[in-house]
Design a protein around this motif. Structure first.
Motif, PDB file in Angstrom:
ATOM      1  N   SER A 139      65.135  39.207  10.853  1.00 29.49           N
ATOM      2  CA  SER A 139      65.839  37.754  11.159  1.00 29.49           C
ATOM      3  C   SER A 139      66.478  37.764   9.658  1.00 29.49           C
ATOM      4  CB  SER A 139      64.594  36.718  11.205  1.00 29.49           C
ATOM      5  OG  SER A 139      63.640  36.895  10.198  1.00 29.49           O
ATOM      6  N   MET A 140      67.049  36.403   9.594  1.00 29.08           N
ATOM      7  CA  MET A 140      67.745  36.192   8.179  1.00 29.08           C
ATOM      8  C   MET A 140      67.021  34.866   7.647  1.00 29.08           C
ATOM      9  SD  MET A 140      69.986  38.245   7.464  1.00 29.08           S
ATOM     10  CE  MET A 140      70.723  37.415   6.133  1.00 29.08           C
ATOM     11  N   ALA A 141      67.137  34.664   6.349  1.00 28.24           N
ATOM     12  CA  ALA A 141      66.548  33.664   5.404  1.00 28.24           C
ATOM     13  C   ALA A 141      67.495  33.480   4.528  1.00 28.24           C
ATOM     14  CB  ALA A 141      65.189  33.885   5.077  1.00 28.24           C
ATOM     15  N   TYR A 142      67.287  31.942   4.076  1.00 29.63           N
ATOM     16  CA  TYR A 142      67.974  31.300   3.078  1.00 29.63           C
ATOM     17  C   TYR A 142      67.218  31.035   1.893  1.00 29.63           C
ATOM     18  CZ  TYR A 142      70.727  27.460   0.778  1.00 29.63           C
ATOM     19  OH  TYR A 142      71.435  26.844  -0.271  1.00 29.63           O
ATOM     20  N   SER A 143      68.022  31.286   0.617  1.00 28.95           N
ATOM     21  CA  SER A 143      67.238  31.023  -0.715  1.00 28.95           C
ATOM     22  C   SER A 143      68.176  30.566  -1.543  1.00 28.95           C
ATOM     23  CB  SER A 143      66.615  32.291  -1.075  1.00 28.95           C
ATOM     24  OG  SER A 143      65.782  32.049  -2.291  1.00 28.95           O
ATOM     25  N   VAL A 150      68.309  35.676 -11.201  1.00 28.50           N
ATOM     26  CA  VAL A 150      67.153  36.268 -11.751  1.00 28.50           C
ATOM     27  C   VAL A 150      65.931  35.974 -10.802  1.00 28.50           C
ATOM     28  CG1 VAL A 150      65.558  36.584 -13.793  1.00 28.50           C
ATOM     29  CG2 VAL A 150      68.132  36.413 -14.003  1.00 28.50           C
ATOM     30  N   SER A 151      65.842  34.683 -10.679  1.00 26.26           N
ATOM     31  CA  SER A 151      64.632  34.213  -9.662  1.00 26.26           C
ATOM     32  C   SER A 151      65.364  33.405  -8.410  1.00 26.26           C
ATOM     33  CB  SER A 151      63.813  33.483 -10.501  1.00 26.26           C
ATOM     34  OG  SER A 151      64.168  32.347 -10.969  1.00 26.26           O
ATOM     35  N   TRP A 152      64.348  33.316  -7.621  1.00 25.07           N
ATOM     36  CA  TRP A 152      64.936  32.656  -6.377  1.00 25.07           C
ATOM     37  C   TRP A 152      63.985  31.623  -5.774  1.00 25.07           C
ATOM     38  CZ3 TRP A 152      70.045  33.374  -4.510  1.00 25.07           C
ATOM     39  CH2 TRP A 152      70.526  34.477  -4.875  1.00 25.07           C
ATOM     40  N   THR A 153      64.241  30.586  -4.973  1.00 25.21           N
ATOM     41  CA  THR A 153      63.431  29.818  -4.393  1.00 25.21           C
ATOM     42  C   THR A 153      62.682  30.654  -3.145  1.00 25.21           C
ATOM     43  OG1 THR A 153      65.095  28.893  -2.863  1.00 25.21           O
ATOM     44  CG2 THR A 153      64.554  27.860  -4.822  1.00 25.21           C
ATOM     45  N   THR A 154      61.705  30.205  -2.679  1.00 25.25           N
ATOM     46  CA  THR A 154      60.946  30.815  -1.459  1.00 25.25           C
ATOM     47  C   THR A 154      61.815  30.878  -0.293  1.00 25.25           C
ATOM     48  OG1 THR A 154      58.788  30.277  -2.293  1.00 25.25           O
ATOM     49  CG2 THR A 154      59.004  31.019   0.000  1.00 25.25           C
ATOM     50  N   PRO A 155      62.378  31.853   0.418  1.00 30.90           N
ATOM     51  CA  PRO A 155      63.143  32.095   1.392  1.00 30.90           C
ATOM     52  C   PRO A 155      62.593  31.127   2.722  1.00 30.90           C
ATOM     53  CG  PRO A 155      63.062  34.120   0.583  1.00 30.90           C
ATOM     54  CD  PRO A 155      61.757  33.211  -0.063  1.00 30.90           C
ATOM     55  N   GLN A 156      63.681  30.528   3.207  1.00 29.65           N
ATOM     56  CA  GLN A 156      63.312  29.731   4.642  1.00 29.65           C
ATOM     57  C   GLN A 156      64.142  30.548   5.704  1.00 29.65           C
ATOM     58  OE1 GLN A 156      65.754  25.784   4.995  1.00 29.65           O
ATOM     59  NE2 GLN A 156      64.766  25.708   2.819  1.00 29.65           N
ATOM     60  N   GLN A 157      63.494  30.634   6.758  1.00 27.31           N
ATOM     61  CA  GLN A 157      63.824  31.517   7.880  1.00 27.31           C
ATOM     62  C   GLN A 157      65.050  30.557   8.520  1.00 27.31           C
ATOM     63  OE1 GLN A 157      61.525  32.076  11.405  1.00 27.31           O
ATOM     64  NE2 GLN A 157      62.518  34.495  11.309  1.00 27.31           N
ATOM     65  N   VAL A 158      66.471  31.091   8.858  1.00 25.97           N
ATOM     66  CA  VAL A 158      67.375  30.327   9.484  1.00 25.97           C
ATOM     67  C   VAL A 158      68.090  30.877  10.765  1.00 25.97           C
ATOM     68  CG1 VAL A 158      68.192  29.233   7.303  1.00 25.97           C
ATOM     69  CG2 VAL A 158      69.230  31.605   8.017  1.00 25.97           C
ATOM     70  N   ILE A 159      67.780  32.130  10.858  1.00 27.22           N
ATOM     71  CA  ILE A 159      68.335  32.812  12.157  1.00 27.22           C
ATOM     72  C   ILE A 159      67.442  33.902  12.642  1.00 27.22           C
ATOM     73  CG2 ILE A 159      70.162  34.410  13.090  1.00 27.22           C
ATOM     74  CD1 ILE A 159      71.963  33.373  10.902  1.00 27.22           C
ATOM     75  N   SER A 160      67.143  33.674  13.975  1.00 28.81           N
ATOM     76  CA  SER A 160      66.233  34.865  14.441  1.00 28.81           C
ATOM     77  C   SER A 160      66.763  35.081  15.802  1.00 28.81           C
ATOM     78  CB  SER A 160      64.803  34.213  14.651  1.00 28.81           C
ATOM     79  OG  SER A 160      64.804  33.106  15.305  1.00 28.81           O
ATOM     80  N   GLY A 161      66.236  36.100  16.596  1.00 22.64           N
ATOM     81  CA  GLY A 161      66.878  36.332  18.014  1.00 22.64           C
ATOM     82  C   GLY A 161      65.918  35.687  19.103  1.00 22.64           C
ATOM     83  N   GLN A 209      70.624  25.043   5.089  1.00 17.79           N
ATOM     84  CA  GLN A 209      69.291  25.184   5.252  1.00 17.79           C
ATOM     85  C   GLN A 209      68.880  25.351   6.840  1.00 17.79           C
ATOM     86  OE1 GLN A 209      70.774  22.700   3.765  1.00 17.79           O
ATOM     87  NE2 GLN A 209      70.073  22.658   1.677  1.00 17.79           N
ATOM     88  N   ALA A 210      67.666  25.568   6.840  1.00 20.27           N
ATOM     89  CA  ALA A 210      67.185  25.793   8.335  1.00 20.27           C
ATOM     90  C   ALA A 210      67.355  24.635   9.161  1.00 20.27           C
ATOM     91  CB  ALA A 210      65.579  26.035   8.250  1.00 20.27           C
ATOM     92  N   GLU A 223      74.025  26.651  20.424  1.00 18.41           N
ATOM     93  CA  GLU A 223      72.886  27.320  20.389  1.00 18.41           C
ATOM     94  C   GLU A 223      72.173  27.305  18.842  1.00 18.41           C
ATOM     95  OE1 GLU A 223      70.778  29.018  22.985  1.00 18.41           O
ATOM     96  OE2 GLU A 223      72.038  27.571  24.036  1.00 18.41           O
ATOM     97  N   PRO A 224      71.020  27.051  18.749  1.00 21.78           N
ATOM     98  CA  PRO A 224      70.221  27.013  17.565  1.00 21.78           C
ATOM     99  C   PRO A 224      70.139  28.296  16.656  1.00 21.78           C
ATOM    100  CG  PRO A 224      68.590  26.841  19.217  1.00 21.78           C
ATOM    101  CD  PRO A 224      70.132  26.763  19.805  1.00 21.78           C
ATOM    102  N   GLY A 225      70.016  28.333  15.371  1.00 22.14           N
ATOM    103  CA  GLY A 225      70.332  29.658  14.683  1.00 22.14           C
ATOM    104  C   GLY A 225      68.927  30.185  14.914  1.00 22.14           C
ATOM    105  N   LEU A 226      67.888  29.550  15.058  1.00 21.60           N
ATOM    106  CA  LEU A 226      66.440  30.045  15.352  1.00 21.60           C
ATOM    107  C   LEU A 226      66.010  30.108  16.828  1.00 21.60           C
ATOM    108  CD1 LEU A 226      64.413  28.128  12.416  1.00 21.60           C
ATOM    109  CD2 LEU A 226      65.056  30.414  12.412  1.00 21.60           C
TER     110      LEU A 226
END
Length: 506
Positions: A139-143, A150-161, A209-210, A223-226
């Motif tokens: 799947s794909m996530a966004y951060s 150097v650092s990133w926020t906790t990824p949130q899932q945005v695209i899934s099958g 974002q998600a 159609e929704p990304g998720l």
């Protein structure tokens, strides 16, 4: 509506219509492309280079590049290609998070720098993995990063099958690269595991974002990304623009800004499926004015004999070109003008994934007023390693370039497909099987007897044409190696064996 408001609206609509008409009218057959010598910038690596390479230009003008293999990494350099071998892991983008979608790893697959110095990150994620039996769910996530990656926020899932998990199989949707469309949307071009087709989803640049992603399905972005459904994208040939049947488009995306064309790259080798010569013939480039309807160039950017991921199977003795991406020379985004950079992971013939290389290639793309024939030329370069007496006349990446191997000479450009109007000669590259230093040979196709065939190099004209120069096969008896030359006297370094043909001069 006030008269002035009407005038502004009509003017805006006219400009928008003109821009769309200009993009629709791009003559794809009129595009000429020259692919420069490949530059190996990192490797060999075993635990990196397992996704597309992306890069941002920092406020101090340095470039920061991102790569990954379950854990994401970054490297910093003064130039786009100054990515070296030293990488720093990104702790917040490592696997094993227990979030249910990225337990097996987080691959930072694309990055977008924002005007406020934030960076949007698009993360390929995997869970439920058992790689020994070919099982994972993608799947794909966004951060977001507020400190230049150097650092990133906790990824949130945005695209899934829309499919479901199946044991012993690869499922889901992922491997996406993301390009701004010039219309305030991000477009994510992703690979769907159920049929290995390219799909696309989009979200506003202002809020990726998600919940804000929508997939292209049945002609609409509904159609929704998720979990939503998606229509597989197809490409047409310029000779039959209304008949889109090519389903191998790839996910290496970018936008040719001045032409308002979305571009996709895919590796579609000659022997696809392995053992069947049904493929396109190499690295394919396709164009779309509307992000969903693509038309492919007739000739590959460079030739690929096989695209064999199983490095023990038939075809593993050929090169592997994977994870193609596009970078702008100006700001390292994938909003580009000519010239631009194509990057990819590279495996040499006969080598496995424990020896991956990161390769950069300069690409120049121009549009003429009439169809170009040929359209594509790939640089033929001569390299020499004095310590091992190894001379190579090749179109392929050379590990150790500008370190152990010195660039000896540019020899022109080879065509990547046999021309239709003139007789041509197919060339292949081979290497010797005997002990001692290797003898690398550029020769006519089918004449590698006694050598190991490495690859199809390309094509040359059989007789002189405008903008060509001769190409000879030469042999240096004192150093016992072959080489190619543009001069009949082999530059005084050996004896001319025969004329190979006529290469493109530029």
């Amino acid at each position: 509506m006030k008269l002035r408001q009407k005038a502004i609206l009509l003017s805006t609509l006219s400009i928008a219509f003109l821009g769309d008409a200009m993009s629709q009218s791009l003559c794809i057959d009129c595009i000429s492309i020259r692919v420069g010598r490949p530059l190996v910038v990192r490797g060999p690596a075993a635990s990196d280079l397992d996704t597309t390479f992306s890069q941002v230009k920092l406020s101090n003008n340095e470039r920061r590049g991102f790569s990954a293999n379950a854990t994401s990494n970054y490297a910093t350099g003064l130039e786009p290609w100054s990515m070296g071998s030293a990488t720093t892991p990104i702790p917040t983008l490592s696997g094993g998070s227990g979030d249910g979608f990225s337990d097996c790893g987080r691959w930072l697959a694309d990055t977008k720098r924002l005007p406020n110095n934030l960076i949007n990150g698009f993360v390929h994620a995997e869970t439920q993995c058992n790689y020994n039996v070919g099982q994972t769910r993608k799947s794909m996530a966004y951060s977001v990063s507020a400190d230049s990656g150097v650092s990133w926020t906790t990824p949130q899932q945005v695209i899934s099958g829309s499919d479901t998990f199946e044991p012993n199989k690869i499922t889901g949707e992922g491997d996406c690269t993301v390009a701004e469309g010039g219309d305030s949307y991000y477009y994510a071009y992703c690979l769907r595991a159920s049929d290995w087709r390219t799909i696309v989803a989009r979200a506003p640049v202002s809020s990726p974002q998600a919940g804000n992603w929508r997939k292209w399905f049945g002609g609409t972005w509904t159609e929704p990304g998720l979990g939503g459904r998606a229509t597989a994208l197809l490409a047409a040939n310029t000779s039959s623009p209304g008949n889109a049947t090519d389903a191998i488009l790839g996910v290496g995306s970018g936008r040719w800004a001045s032409q308002n064309q979305m571009v996709l790259l895919a590796s579609d080798s000659i022997n696809y499926p392995p053992g069947q010569a049904n493929g396109f013939g190499g690295v394919k480039i396709s164009f779309s004015p509307n992000k969903t309807d693509f038309t492919r160039l007739k000739e590959p950017l460079w030739v690929a004999d096989y695209q064999q991921w199983d490095r023990t199977a038939v075809g593993s003795q050929s090169d592997l070109f994977a994870y193609l991406s596009i970078l702008s020379n100006q700001d390292s985004s994938n909003q580009f003008e000519s010239p631009f950079l194509v990057t990819h992971t590279y495996l040499q013939p006969g080598e496995g994934f424990d020896k991956r290389y990161l390769v950069f290639r300069d690409v120049t793309m121009t549009v003429g007023t009439t169809p170009a024939n040929p359209q594509v030329g790939v640089a033929l370069t001569r390299w020499y390693n004095a310590a091992t007496n190894d001379m190579r006349s090749t179109v392929a990446p050379v590990p150790g370039n500008f370190i152990s191997f010195a660039m000896d000479k540019s020899l022109g450009y080879l065509m990547t497909k046999a021309p239709t109007q003139f007789a041509s000669v197919q060339l292949e590259e081979c290497t010797s099987n005997w002990p001692g230093h290797p003898d690398h040979l550029l020769t006519n196709n089918g004449t590698c007897t006694g050598y190991t065939r490495l690859r199809t190099a390309g094509w040359v004209f059989q007789s002189p044409q405008p903008n060509t120069l001769p190409l000879y096969r030469c042999y240096d008896a004192s150093r016992t190696h072959h080489f190619a030359s543009n001069q009949a006297d082999c530059e005084g370094q050996g004896t001319m064996e025969w004329l190979l043909g006529y290469a493109l001069q530029y």
